[in-house]
Write a protein that holds these residues in place. Sequence first.
Motif, mmCIF file in Angstrom:
data_model
loop_
_atom_site.group_PDB
_atom_site.id
_atom_site.type_symbol
_atom_site.label_atom_id
_atom_site.label_comp_id
_atom_site.label_asym_id
_atom_site.label_seq_id
_atom_site.Cartn_x
_atom_site.Cartn_y
_atom_site.Cartn_z
ATOM 1 N N GLU A 213 0.705 -1.120 0.129
ATOM 2 C CA GLU A 213 0.089 -0.028 0.008
ATOM 3 C C GLU A 213 0.850 1.143 -0.079
ATOM 4 O O GLU A 213 1.078 1.955 1.052
ATOM 5 N N LYS B 78 -6.126 -5.211 -8.528
ATOM 6 C CA LYS B 78 -6.147 -3.992 -7.602
ATOM 7 C C LYS B 78 -4.853 -3.594 -7.249
ATOM 8 O O LYS B 78 -4.308 -2.537 -7.172
ATOM 9 N N ASN B 79 -4.040 -4.570 -6.923
ATOM 10 C CA ASN B 79 -2.855 -4.659 -6.519
ATOM 11 C C ASN B 79 -2.065 -5.744 -6.679
ATOM 12 O O ASN B 79 -2.043 -6.813 -5.990
ATOM 13 N N ASN C 241 -15.925 -0.351 1.144
ATOM 14 C CA ASN C 241 -14.670 -0.082 0.397
ATOM 15 C C ASN C 241 -14.191 -0.909 -0.404
ATOM 16 O O ASN C 241 -13.451 -2.056 -0.161
ATOM 17 N N LYS D 40 -12.223 9.268 2.720
ATOM 18 C CA LYS D 40 -11.746 9.906 1.358
ATOM 19 C C LYS D 40 -12.323 11.277 1.023
ATOM 20 O O LYS D 40 -11.622 11.937 0.106
ATOM 21 N N ASP E 205 -12.065 -0.863 -2.713
ATOM 22 C CA ASP E 205 -10.683 -0.929 -3.072
ATOM 23 C C ASP E 205 -9.781 -1.613 -1.806
ATOM 24 O O ASP E 205 -8.549 -1.886 -1.903
ATOM 25 N N TYR E 206 -10.396 -1.946 -0.769
ATOM 26 C CA TYR E 206 -9.628 -2.747 0.235
ATOM 27 C C TYR E 206 -9.343 -4.196 -0.090
ATOM 28 O O TYR E 206 -10.304 -5.117 0.206
ATOM 29 N N VAL E 207 -8.099 -4.791 -0.769
ATOM 30 C CA VAL E 207 -7.893 -5.598 -1.249
ATOM 31 C C VAL E 207 -8.191 -6.849 -0.250
ATOM 32 O O VAL E 207 -8.431 -8.114 -0.948
#
Length: 518
Positions: free
Chosen positions: A230, A460-461, A427, A269, A429-431
Amino acid sequence: MAILFIYSETAHFGFVNYDDNLYVSQNQMVLSGVNRQSIVWASTAVVDSNWLPLTLISHMLDVSIYGSNIGGHHITNIMLHTLNVILLFVIVQLMTGNLIVSALTAALFAVHPVHVESVAWISERKDVLSTFFWMLALLSYLLYASKPRIVRHLCALCFFMLSLMSKPMAVTFPFVLLLFDFWPLKRFNFTHSTNEGKSAAWLIAEKIPFFIFSAILSFITYRIQIGSEEPFEAIPLVLRLKNALISYVKYIYMMVYPHGLSPLYPLQKAIPLSYVLLSVVLIAAVTIVSIKFVKKSPWLLVGWLFYLGTLFPVAGVVQIGLHSMADRYTYVPYIGLFLMLAMSLPKPKTRNQTSILISILLIVIIILSITSKKQVHYWKDDFTLFGRAAQVTKDNYVALYNIGTAYAIKGNFSLSKQYFNEAIRINPDYVHSYINLAYVLFNENRTADAIYFYSEAIKKNPLLYTALNGIGMAYMAEGKAVDAKRSFVMALNLNPYFSIARENLRDAETMRNKNEKH
């Protein structure tokens, strides 16, 4: 006694699934105890995007001393915190010569509820250990300042290096020394009209070795963090600056009113501009007042700059992770505020006034101790800890993710999926929610669904070696040995020490050889 009252029950606590697995409970090198191989590994190992060899070695020592007794790790934290309190008392007494100021500063440091996280959490060994060496470095410097000897200067430098090797947050230490050179040591000579004191250039030159090691550690930390899962560049600079400004004020509020504390404060955010402007006004006002009264009350400026400076590395400008702030970050910075408060107390003129002042201070310490005792209780297990976090914060997807993980460990996959899905909803985007949801689906033999969520996490990551290992296992379950091998190799390229992926790679190669024979 107050420390034992607050923290004694932690000796019966276990690990929590919040970094404890990375540092101790699932770290095979640490669990092997102190040996030549583990010490060599600790010297170069990066754990949770941090280089902290002394912290890892201290955990290894606990394993060697206490064996499987988890409570031993907590006892060590309590011992280190107690030593830090004693050292702080001695340091403030040497600096001020005021017993009430020294006792109050040390007492507030000992019992404040916001410090519970640093002591009750096994993973925060780095906090109490780094501060222990930080205190020894400062004590050595005070002795050097009173009677300059090269040995004392070298001791201060060595202890500072040990502090850095326990936690990088100690990089601000050279600036702290300059602050104390101004007050209470009064080593600055601004007028050059007397032979007392030193010039600013001389005092800065004296700290050059400290600045060099701070710069080296800062560079190492930066290089490690930009390669983490991150990286801070993923969060817009404007948002980081806004969060940093309001965090400075929030921490002060938490010091005065430690209510609704949480192990997790998710980064919002969108931060209202009005909050940012109010924070700027408050910070500016305190700064202006401190400067205005610098001659009469120099401790106000020193304490304030101490707080601002020591908190800066973790204030959020260089934002690591998805949290907005953390209780543990205040462990050292609060000393500046405690010192400001203690030095600003009215000086009693009679014995009766002294008794009244001490009585009031004792009541405050007792209230804080009781509040801390209650806060400690939340650290007893995952469900209590993250349930509390979800209760006192809004849309805390990280807390929900951790509750889901706790249910998954218990084998309650139905409830764990509910929490993971809710965390993803809040969220997307919280992988990590995708990874653990995929793991649960894989254990329910829903392999295709598991591959889908692992793939979403990797999209995403791409740096998530745990997701690559997971999808590799899912491919193995479907008999896709080639795809599985590719995933395991990619995971090992990202983390060569990932032993599980290495074992899985061998299994994938065996499967592929069998498939080729048929």
